[in-house]
Motif scaffolding. Sequence first.
Motif: not given
Length: 329
Positions: A127-138
């Motif tokens: 929720l801090s704005g990080s993209s960690t574990l986001g769909m972009q990794n796929w």
Amino acid sequence: MKDDIRLLDLPLKPGDPPFSAWGYWGPEDEIGTLNWLSKDVVRQAAAEIVSGARFSLNWGLNMPTTAGFGRHECRLSHTIYQPGPMLALDEEVSFNTQRSSQWDGQRHFAYQKEQLFYNGVKLEEILSGSSTLGMQNWHKAGGLAGRAILLDYWSYTEAMGETYDAAQEAHAITFDNLMACLQYQQNLSSTPIIPRQGDFVLIRSGFTHCYQKLKADQERAIATVSAPITCGVEQDVRMLEWLWEHRIAAVGGDAPAWEVLPPTCKGSAGFLYHEVLIAGWGCPIAEYLWLEDLAEYCKREKRWTMFLSSCPLNVQGGVASPANLMAIL
């Protein structure tokens, strides 16, 4: 050797949640079981394309009619407009990624007791704005492609003379019955249906088949019940072991949650598949898949393996995505 690690060896570190594989692919990993989709795995999977028959596994974006699990209604909005003087049309589409055929990504579900996502990521980080574990990794990994096995459990039960209401009952699909279904299909098939590393496992429970026959009040009732009720795979450690030992890359099906709800845990299995698969292994779960046309073809051709391809939405920090799934046989 990592290949020697079995389900009973999990978790890898003391204090990690039950059956979690945090650190198996490294402490910074963000794609989990998709790591099993090596180049060799995908190349071998291409051999499944024989007839060239192809099937979309995507239900309409407006389905189901009523959002379940207490979600915001967020109905599909589709607007077409003419942006300028030339005869050309644009459109705007808005929808909830948890409606219709979907992939649950690593941000979708956490271990509920520990309040931790895959590889120990905390809610505050997301929720801090990080993209960690986001769909972009796929997408960085090249999307999802490989061999899939369809376990047509609905057709199997019909062949066995059994009936149940897949849309309105919390029918538990047991591990033993799934293995019996697999053997039933193998007996009919001229090609081997042996699970191997990187496979996708799709289960047809009959939900969408039965859903189409519901009256409006029945449809609203199953979606708005206070405690979700849906057919799906029974929580059983043997199922986890089967998925892990065969190095299954992702699972999916036509049911709303893949697993049965409320949970009916076999033996001492006190877990949700969403916890272990998504938060524990980083394993994608596909739900509400449209498997009717594919299942009919597989039954007719007596062949239940295929090449599967999916390119989900490339959203930085995305939680889930329309499945965008295609099966080619």
